[in-house]
Design a protein around this motif. Structure first.
Motif, PDB file in Angstrom:
ATOM      1  N   SER A 151       0.754  -1.143  -0.039  1.00 55.78           N
ATOM      2  CA  SER A 151       0.039  -0.035  -0.006  1.00 55.78           C
ATOM      3  C   SER A 151       0.807   1.087  -0.099  1.00 55.78           C
ATOM      4  N   SER A 152       0.237   2.117  -0.566  1.00 51.57           N
ATOM      5  CA  SER A 152       0.809   3.656  -0.508  1.00 51.57           C
ATOM      6  C   SER A 152       0.090   4.624   0.401  1.00 51.57           C
ATOM      7  N   LEU A 153       1.085   5.296   0.856  1.00 51.79           N
ATOM      8  CA  LEU A 153       0.153   6.068   2.026  1.00 51.79           C
ATOM      9  C   LEU A 153       0.952   7.420   2.075  1.00 51.79           C
ATOM     10  N   GLU A 154       0.205   8.475   2.695  1.00 48.51           N
ATOM     11  CA  GLU A 154       1.061   9.841   3.014  1.00 48.51           C
ATOM     12  C   GLU A 154       0.989   9.878   4.434  1.00 48.51           C
ATOM     13  N   MET A 155       2.128  10.580   4.873  1.00 50.85           N
ATOM     14  CA  MET A 155       2.188  10.944   6.311  1.00 50.85           C
ATOM     15  C   MET A 155       1.608  12.156   6.485  1.00 50.85           C
ATOM     16  N   ARG A 156       0.763  12.101   7.694  1.00 48.55           N
ATOM     17  CA  ARG A 156      -0.057  13.132   7.937  1.00 48.55           C
ATOM     18  C   ARG A 156       0.421  13.614   9.470  1.00 48.55           C
ATOM     19  N   GLY A 157       0.855  15.109   9.617  1.00 52.41           N
ATOM     20  CA  GLY A 157       1.227  15.356  10.743  1.00 52.41           C
ATOM     21  C   GLY A 157       2.598  15.293  11.079  1.00 52.41           C
ATOM     22  N   GLU A 158       2.955  15.703  12.343  1.00 57.63           N
ATOM     23  CA  GLU A 158       4.357  15.660  12.892  1.00 57.63           C
ATOM     24  C   GLU A 158       4.631  14.773  13.939  1.00 57.63           C
ATOM     25  N   ALA A 159       3.789  13.621  13.884  1.00 53.94           N
ATOM     26  CA  ALA A 159       3.950  12.652  15.004  1.00 53.94           C
ATOM     27  C   ALA A 159       5.335  11.941  15.119  1.00 53.94           C
ATOM     28  N   MET A 160       5.851  11.896  13.715  1.00 56.70           N
ATOM     29  CA  MET A 160       6.849  10.837  13.470  1.00 56.70           C
ATOM     30  C   MET A 160       8.372  11.483  13.210  1.00 56.70           C
ATOM     31  N   GLU A 161       8.307  13.002  13.475  1.00 58.72           N
ATOM     32  CA  GLU A 161       9.579  13.725  13.308  1.00 58.72           C
ATOM     33  C   GLU A 161      10.594  13.426  14.245  1.00 58.72           C
ATOM     34  N   PRO A 162      11.725  13.327  14.051  1.00 59.78           N
ATOM     35  CA  PRO A 162      12.223  13.714  12.693  1.00 59.78           C
ATOM     36  C   PRO A 162      12.484  12.643  11.598  1.00 59.78           C
ATOM     37  N   ALA A 163      12.094  11.344  11.756  1.00 64.29           N
ATOM     38  CA  ALA A 163      12.311  10.432  10.961  1.00 64.29           C
ATOM     39  C   ALA A 163      11.480  10.599   9.581  1.00 64.29           C
ATOM     40  N   LEU A 164      10.093  11.033   9.927  1.00 66.49           N
ATOM     41  CA  LEU A 164       9.169  11.409   8.798  1.00 66.49           C
ATOM     42  C   LEU A 164       8.412  12.446   9.142  1.00 66.49           C
ATOM     43  N   HIS A 165       8.054  13.181   7.827  1.00 64.98           N
ATOM     44  CA  HIS A 165       7.587  14.584   7.908  1.00 64.98           C
ATOM     45  C   HIS A 165       6.227  14.454   7.008  1.00 64.98           C
ATOM     46  N   ASN A 166       5.570  15.415   7.513  1.00 66.36           N
ATOM     47  CA  ASN A 166       4.184  15.673   7.060  1.00 66.36           C
ATOM     48  C   ASN A 166       4.127  15.640   5.493  1.00 66.36           C
ATOM     49  N   GLY A 167       3.188  14.957   4.662  1.00 65.68           N
ATOM     50  CA  GLY A 167       3.632  15.011   3.459  1.00 65.68           C
ATOM     51  C   GLY A 167       4.227  13.865   2.689  1.00 65.68           C
ATOM     52  N   ASP A 168       5.210  13.199   3.427  1.00 63.37           N
ATOM     53  CA  ASP A 168       6.142  12.298   2.968  1.00 63.37           C
ATOM     54  C   ASP A 168       5.274  11.078   2.391  1.00 63.37           C
ATOM     55  N   ARG A 169       5.550  10.562   1.160  1.00 66.47           N
ATOM     56  CA  ARG A 169       4.919   9.519   0.714  1.00 66.47           C
ATOM     57  C   ARG A 169       5.537   8.282   0.931  1.00 66.47           C
ATOM     58  N   LEU A 170       4.869   7.168   1.624  1.00 66.30           N
ATOM     59  CA  LEU A 170       5.613   5.951   1.995  1.00 66.30           C
ATOM     60  C   LEU A 170       4.978   4.666   1.214  1.00 66.30           C
ATOM     61  N   LEU A 171       5.957   3.752   1.291  1.00 66.10           N
ATOM     62  CA  LEU A 171       5.207   2.480   0.852  1.00 66.10           C
ATOM     63  C   LEU A 171       5.380   1.430   1.973  1.00 66.10           C
ATOM     64  N   GLY A 172       4.192   0.674   2.197  1.00 65.76           N
ATOM     65  CA  GLY A 172       4.066  -0.357   3.279  1.00 65.76           C
ATOM     66  C   GLY A 172       3.625  -1.493   2.789  1.00 65.76           C
ATOM     67  N   ALA A 173       4.025  -2.702   3.510  1.00 66.75           N
ATOM     68  CA  ALA A 173       3.641  -3.943   3.195  1.00 66.75           C
ATOM     69  C   ALA A 173       3.215  -4.646   4.340  1.00 66.75           C
ATOM     70  N   ALA A 174       2.318  -5.654   4.143  1.00 65.31           N
ATOM     71  CA  ALA A 174       1.631  -6.385   5.315  1.00 65.31           C
ATOM     72  C   ALA A 174       2.542  -7.731   5.225  1.00 65.31           C
ATOM     73  N   LEU A 175       3.131  -8.238   4.268  1.00 63.73           N
ATOM     74  CA  LEU A 175       3.545  -9.557   4.081  1.00 63.73           C
ATOM     75  C   LEU A 175       4.667  -9.785   4.999  1.00 63.73           C
ATOM     76  N   PRO A 176       5.450  -8.748   5.286  1.00 64.32           N
ATOM     77  CA  PRO A 176       6.550  -8.972   6.426  1.00 64.32           C
ATOM     78  C   PRO A 176       5.982  -9.642   7.590  1.00 64.32           C
ATOM     79  N   TYR A 177       4.756  -9.415   8.035  1.00 62.88           N
ATOM     80  CA  TYR A 177       4.254  -9.917   9.153  1.00 62.88           C
ATOM     81  C   TYR A 177       3.115 -10.715   8.939  1.00 62.88           C
TER      82      TYR A 177
END
Length: 249
Positions: A47-73
């Motif tokens: 799945s593709s998703l967009e980071m919203r907000g500042e909760a994961m700063e400094p690793a991720l920033h608002n508006g970052d586009r991320l790729l996630g996957a369920a298969l690793p788990y």
């Protein structure tokens, strides 16, 4: 001569029609292949998703586009904790896409269609925009800090963890393979440790299939400090990487 010209015209029309049919056939085959590919990605939990907000700063920033996957788990179905085709278990330090404890899980068809729409539209269209709901807003990117069997407490925004079977508490960064940075909040005068949203919390023991999720920006409290540990079924997938903005820009 007239018959020859008429025959040539009919032949030219036949050639043009054949080329057009071939072109349409190629377009249809390409489109079908694309949708089959997207469908396979959805089935695999990509799945593709967009980071919203500042909760994961400094690793991720608002508006970052991320790729996630369920298969690793592994893939799960319904309310079962069992995972299928899993490459491993969620580990401390993993960035994950999760559903907080206060939110109910949507039906599988909703999740599958939402993933497909998100991939083919680059997150411009999703199920919530079509149905006029806000269910997707509750999906959060958070970091796993505690896994089943851990005993945790927080002091000044940092977590100390005693893994199952161990006697010693270690600071969170000493128990993860990858490094990550934190944004630590300043203390609020008069804010007691018993109040919600404090940068301290007392010892918490995680039971089987329970995971403790926190923001890297410890000043944001929308995490397990507020809604408690989450079950394995609420950990929907692992964040693989940020694909936009490109890391070398």
């Amino acid at each position: 001569m007239f018959q020859q010209n008429g025959g040539f015209s009919r032949y030219s029309a036949y050639v043009r029609g054949k080329k057009q049919r071939t072109r349409i056939k190629k377009i249809l085959i390409t489109a079908a292949g694309f949708f089959i590919f997207v469908g396979l990605l959805s089935i695999a939990g990509i799945s593709s998703l967009e980071m919203r907000g500042e909760a994961m700063e400094p690793a991720l920033h608002n508006g970052d586009r991320l790729l996630g996957a369920a298969l690793p788990y592994g893939l799960s179905f319904g309310l079962s904790q069992k995972r299928y085709f899993a490459a491993g278990r969620p580990e401390r330090g993993d960035l994950v896409l999760a559903r907080p404890g206060y939110d109910s899980s949507p039906p599988p068809w909703f999740i599958a269609l939402d993933r497909v729409l998100g991939i083919i539209s680059f997150q411009k269209i999703n199920m919530e925009s079509i149905l006029g709901t806000h269910r997707g807003d509750s999906l959060l990117v958070r970091r796993i800090i505690g896994i089943p069997g851990d005993t945790l407490y927080m002091k000044d925004g940092r977590v100390f963890c005693r893994p199952s079977g161990e006697d010693e508490y270690l600071r969170e960064d000493r128990l993860t393979e990858g490094e990550y940075s934190l944004t630590l909040p300043e203390g609020i005068p008069g804010w007691e440790s018993a109040y919600p949203g404090n940068s301290d919390f007392s010892r918490t023991v995680l039971r089987e299939n329970e995971y403790f999720l926190l923001c890297d920006n410890r000043g944001v409290m929308d995490d397990s400090r507020l809604w408690g540990p989450v079950p394995l079924r609420a950990v929907l997938g692992k964040i693989l990487f940020t694909y936009w903005p490109l890391p070398f820009f």
